[in-house]
Every structure is written in structure tokens, then in C-alpha cells.
Design a protein around this motif. Structure first.
Motif, PDB file in Angstrom:
ATOM      1  N   ALA A  89       0.647  -1.289  -0.159  1.00 11.98           N
ATOM      2  CA  ALA A  89       0.146  -0.019   0.040  1.00 11.98           C
ATOM      3  C   ALA A  89       0.771   1.325   0.010  1.00 11.98           C
ATOM      4  O   ALA A  89       0.322   2.325   0.300  1.00 11.98           O
ATOM      5  CB  ALA A  89      -0.902   0.076   1.182  1.00 11.98           C
ATOM      6  N   GLY A  90       2.105   0.989  -0.249  1.00  7.31           N
ATOM      7  CA  GLY A  90       3.151   2.401  -0.151  1.00  7.31           C
ATOM      8  C   GLY A  90       3.062   3.033   1.171  1.00  7.31           C
ATOM      9  O   GLY A  90       3.063   2.551   1.841  1.00  7.31           O
ATOM     10  N   ARG A  91       3.209   4.498   0.876  1.00  5.59           N
ATOM     11  CA  ARG A  91       3.630   5.005   2.019  1.00  5.59           C
ATOM     12  C   ARG A  91       2.463   6.423   2.043  1.00  5.59           C
ATOM     13  O   ARG A  91       2.676   7.340   2.820  1.00  5.59           O
ATOM     14  CB  ARG A  91       4.955   5.825   1.935  1.00  5.59           C
ATOM     15  N   SER A  92       1.500   6.211   1.352  1.00  8.67           N
ATOM     16  CA  SER A  92       0.463   7.276   1.188  1.00  8.67           C
ATOM     17  C   SER A  92      -0.675   7.279   2.546  1.00  8.67           C
ATOM     18  O   SER A  92      -0.563   6.472   3.206  1.00  8.67           O
ATOM     19  CB  SER A  92      -0.504   7.329   0.060  1.00  8.67           C
ATOM     20  N   LYS A  93      -1.277   8.255   2.703  1.00  7.05           N
ATOM     21  CA  LYS A  93      -2.198   8.247   3.570  1.00  7.05           C
ATOM     22  C   LYS A  93      -3.296   7.222   3.666  1.00  7.05           C
ATOM     23  O   LYS A  93      -3.738   6.751   2.486  1.00  7.05           O
ATOM     24  CB  LYS A  93      -3.131   9.744   3.838  1.00  7.05           C
ATOM     25  N   ILE A  94      -3.827   6.842   4.720  1.00  7.33           N
ATOM     26  CA  ILE A  94      -5.075   5.854   4.553  1.00  7.33           C
ATOM     27  C   ILE A  94      -6.087   6.749   4.797  1.00  7.33           C
ATOM     28  O   ILE A  94      -6.462   7.485   5.966  1.00  7.33           O
ATOM     29  CB  ILE A  94      -5.061   4.813   5.748  1.00  7.33           C
ATOM     30  N   ASN A  95      -7.111   6.615   3.871  1.00  9.07           N
ATOM     31  CA  ASN A  95      -8.361   7.542   3.743  1.00  9.07           C
ATOM     32  C   ASN A  95      -9.614   6.962   4.258  1.00  9.07           C
ATOM     33  O   ASN A  95     -10.598   7.574   4.762  1.00  9.07           O
ATOM     34  CB  ASN A  95      -8.776   8.271   2.427  1.00  9.07           C
ATOM     35  N   ASP A  96      -9.787   5.571   4.581  1.00  7.75           N
ATOM     36  CA  ASP A  96     -10.801   4.861   4.829  1.00  7.75           C
ATOM     37  C   ASP A  96     -10.581   3.346   5.363  1.00  7.75           C
ATOM     38  O   ASP A  96      -9.525   3.094   5.041  1.00  7.75           O
ATOM     39  CB  ASP A  96     -11.945   4.912   4.056  1.00  7.75           C
TER      40      ASP A  96
END
Length: 490
Positions: A362-369
């Protein structure tokens, strides 16, 4: 380094990409590393002296701590390190990468089927779905006849399962899952096989799922004299409809991407999972939806995931998701901090190391939900999905939540495929050469080539598969299956 591979500048261990022997010499940024013993492929080697109690760093994060002094060039595994879970797991922090904004004009286009609800489909075949295991054979017979006689471009596919019609009548969760499959945008039409006893349940739900009558046909097999002939007539009508459909140019940002790993090895974390993570970050940056599941594999990186939550409400959802799985696994006898037995044989030492390798997808980006099993994805960017279990159960869960394609990392290899294109990323060149009919992409290229160039090559493949220019290997082989888990942890 040539045979040793370090994932982050912060790491004090490197992974042996090949078997190594005592006396082998490798160069590191900090000088020369002399190997002190036999090193199996996939095992860790200390790139500096590590004191007792000092953190072992891999992926740029602690994956445990040394239980004694470890010399530079020594193998690092369960005999000289232990977990930090339960004691020091909150001692480090993770900062998500800053959100990258991509100019909408630069987002690639794919050729897809635009559905009435605004979603897009990558395929336009006909799905034959039995509501009961009693109708599994009929579904296969109709599928085979349709593929011989009707010439539907994306094919006719049946999805047998192990549930009876009595469960359909009593289990609302099971009904919901079936209808998620029926309304999935990657099919152009559905033939639903049922019994008369299912009629009331079906009718009560149809109002909640707006469906085009021309795209859904229902055969009550026990109410007709010859169910095969009636089924053929209904399939023929569906075939006429789907053959009218045309692909149109759509933004890649409308794609929903599921992330999955199965039958992994120690190299998966540094090749296939890492490459998929780079792709996930790109998809997040263009506004596509990315779904990560397999919650048991998230437990060792809870801190990482929590700090990636976009806000406090999301962080609370992540915490609750992980804690209920942790409690369940502890009740089943799983010891906190231990990697799975098979992965320990591959050189993975702790639950943190196993988990950090898995969530790289899932990479390093923010988790939105965070969504529950059977819920549709709601947000752009990364979403966590509550699901556990086998490859089949997890891939089905991703499909039910709306995934158009699944990026599937594998180190050992598997022929399995979901109802949607299931693109296999192999961790090693050896696996690609051994099972070319199963594998779609050689992720080990990331160790030898420019990582951005490899990611671009993989992205081109995904676009070609999503657009129908080529088929994923699971489609070519006819490996499109489902497995429901209606009793997932609540």
C-alpha cells in the motif's frame, strides 16, 4: 551492493538476494562487509556491528531488537534478535509521504465500459451465479455451452460455491455478498440460478439494487421442465445485450485496485511487494481507489498504519480493526511477535518484519478509510478492508468491494484468480522462468533496473490489461473463482 540488498539508508541489515558463503566480500556505503557464515537466500546480514538491545532496522523501521552483540557480516535471525511488540512498539514513528498532486491532464486513459452508476468495468462478460451449491453443475454446463455457441468477447464465467439455499434464505450477509457480485461493474450481464424457495428473498432485495432488466436474468430451475434449455435461452438474450456495449476512453483515476499477496517468500518484501507499493502510491496520487486487506498481516505494523490515518476518526477505525483481529488471533493461540512458521524458514524473524513487508503493497500514502467485509469502497486513495483467510477468500473480498483488477504478489506461485483480472507479480526471476503461464510480471527487475522505469513498465501492463488489449494469466487459464467468508471477524 551486488548480492546484498538494503531497502533503506537507515537500515542496519541487508537481505541476501542470493546464497552466500563464509568469506564472501560485499561493498557497502560504510565500507567492506565480510560474510561470517553461510547465508541462505532471503536471510538478513548485519551491515554494521549491532549492540545487544539495539533495534534491528529494515525498511527504515525497527523490526525487533538484538538479544546479543551482532557482528558486521553476521546472519540476523531468531537466534540473535526478538520482537519489540508489547514492549517498544511505540518507540518509533512513521511520517506518511506528502500527498503528491498530479495534473489531471497527465493522467493516462484506459478503454473501459462506463456503467450507469458511474463506475467503470474492465470486462464485459456474462457471469452465471448459482444461489445454491445444488445449482453449481448447472452453472458450469451453461457456461460451457455459452462459450461454445454465443461468442461473447469477454466470455461467460460461472462461480460455484459451497453454500446451500437454506443459508441464502437465512443469512443476510450472504445475500449482500451475492448481490455485490451481481452488480459488479466488470460484468456486462448476470444469469442468476435459483430455486423457487429463494424467490421471496430475491424480490425483497431487488428494490435496493437498481438493476437493468436486460442485464439480469433469473432462472428458477425447479419451476421449468428443462432448466438447461431455459438457461440457454436466457444466456442468448444476455449475449445480445452485451455485444452492443462499447469501450470508451476513461481516466485511469476511475480504476479500483485491490492489493494481495499470497505464497510469499523472503524476496517478496524487497521486490514484488515493494514494486506494488510504488504503484499504489502512484494510483493514490492520481485519485484512484486502492484497497489493502489481509488484516492479520497488518498487526506487526499497527503504529505505521495508525500514523497514516488521514484524521482521528480514520485512526480510530484502524485501531479498532487491528485490535479485534489481534484479540482473535491471540485467542487462537498465536504468540505476539512471532512471524509465521513458513516465513521463519525463509529468513523472516518477527511479526514486525513480516507485517512491514506485507503492508509495503500500500506504499507510503495516507489511509483515507476503513471498510467492513462486503462493503463497497467509498474513498479515493488507500482504504483498509476487513478480511482475512485464504487467497480465494481475500481476493473475493476485494472483488466484492469493487476492485476492477487485483495486483497479486507471489514468491512461490499460485494459479488462483478472482472474477476480475488478477495480475501476478513474481518475487524472483526463477519463478517467472519456472511458471511463465502463471506469472504476469517479473518484479525482481526492481533489484537490477531503475525502479521508476520498472514501475512504468508494470503500469503499462496494468493499463493494457484493464483496457482489454491483453488478458491476465488467470483469465487465459480460466482461473476465476470465488470463496465467501460470511463469518469474518466483526
Amino acid at each position: 551492493m551486488g548480492r546484498l540488498y538494503r531497502l533503506s539508508e537507515k537500515d542496519n541489515v541487508a537481505v541476501a538476494a542470493y546464497e552466500m558463503t563464509r568469506g564472501d566480500v560485499e561493498k557497502d556505503d560504510n565500507g567492506v562487509i565480510t560474510i561470517l557464515s553461510e547465508v541462505p537466500k532471503g536471510f538478513k546480514v548485519a551491515t554494521k556491528d549491532i549492540d545487544a538491545g539495539e533495534d534491528i532496522i529494515k525498511y527504515g523501521f525497527p523490526i525487533g531488537r538484538a538479544t546479543r552483540h551482532i557482528e558486521k557480516g553476521e546472519v540476523v535471525h531468531t537466534f540473535n534478535m526478538t520482537t519489540n511488540l508489547g514492549s517498544r512498539e511505540d518507540d518509533f514513528s512513521f511520517t506518511p509521504d506528502e500527498e503528491k498532486k498530479v495534473d489531471e491532464k497527465s493522467v493516462p486513459r484506459i478503454m473501459a465500459y462506463k456503467r450507469e452508476d458511474g463506475r467503470i468495468g474492465c470486462r464485459n462478460g456474462i457471469w452465471v451465479i448459482p444461489l445454491s451449491l445444488n445449482l453449481n453443475i448447472l452453472s458450469a454446463e451453461l457456461r460451457d455451452w455459452g462459450n461454445m455457441e454465443l461468442n461473447v468477447p469477454d466470455g461467460i464465467h460461472s462461480f460455484p460455491h459451497a453454500h446451500s439455499q437454506s443459508q441464502f434464505g437465512e443469512d443476510k450477509d450472504f445475500i449482500l455478498l451475492l448481490f455485490r457480485l451481481i452488480t459488479h461493474p466488470d460484468n456486462g450481464g448476470v444469469l442468476l440460478l435459483a430455486l423457487d424457495s429463494d424467490k421471496e428473498a430475491i424480490e425483497s432485495l431487488l428494490g435496493n439494487f437498481p438493476l437493468e432488466e436486460e442485464r439480469l436474468k433469473i432462472l428458477f430451475a425447479d419451476q421449468v421442465k428443462d432448466e438447461k434449455e431455459e438457461g440457454k435461452k436466457l444466456l442468448a438474450k444476455l449475449a445480445e445485450k452485451v455485444k452492443e456495449d462499447k469501450r470508451s476512453s476513461e481516466s485511469l483515476s476511475k480504476l479500483v485496485i485491490g492489493l494481495k499477496c499470497g505464497q510469499s517468500d523472503a524476496l517478496s518484501a524487497i521486490t514484488s511487494n515493494r514494486l506494488i507499493g510504488n504503484l499504489a502510491d502512484y494510483f493514490s496520487s492520481i485519485g484512484a481507489s486502492v484497497i489493502l486487506t489481509e488484516v492479520p498481516e497488518m498487526l506487526g505494523s499497527a503504529r505505521n498504519l495508525l500514523e497514516r490515518g488521514k484524521d482521528e476518526k480514520t485512526k480510530d477505525k484502524i485501531h479498532n480493526l487491528i485490535e479485534r483481529y489481534r484479540k482473535f488471533l491471540e485467542s487462537e493461540g498465536k504468540k505476539l511477535g512471532e512471524a509465521s512458521p513458513l516465513l521463519r524458514l525463509e529468513g523472516i524473524s518477527t511479526e514486525e518484519e513480516e507485517s512491514m513487508g506485507a503492508v509495503q503493497k500500500a506504499g507510503r500514502s495516507k489511509i483515507n478509510d476503513v471498510i467492513e467485509y462486503g462493503e463497497l469502497v467509498r474513498e479515493k486513495g488507500v482504504t483498509l478492508l476487513s478480511a482475512s483467510g485464504s487467497d480465494a477468500e481475500t481476493s473475493t473480498a476485494l472483488t466484492l468491494s469493487g476492485a476492477n483488477v487485483i495486483l497479486f504478489s507471489t514468491g512461490v506461485g499460485t494459479p488462483y484468480g478472482a472474477p476480475v483480472p488478477t495480475i501476478k507479480f513474481a518475487s524472483s526471476r526463477e519463478l517467472c522462468e519456472r511458471k511463465p503461464n502463471w506469472i504476469d510480471f517479473d518484479a525482481s527487475r526492481i533489484m537490477k533496473e531503475d525502479k521508476d522505469a520498472v514501475a512504468l513498465s508494470a503500469l503499462s501492463l496494468i493499463i493494457a490489461i484493464a483496457s482489454g488489449d491483453i488478458r491476465a494469466k488467470n483469465e487465459i487459464n480460466g482461473n476465476m473463482e470465488i470463496a465467501y467468508n460470511c463469518n469474518d471477524i466483526k
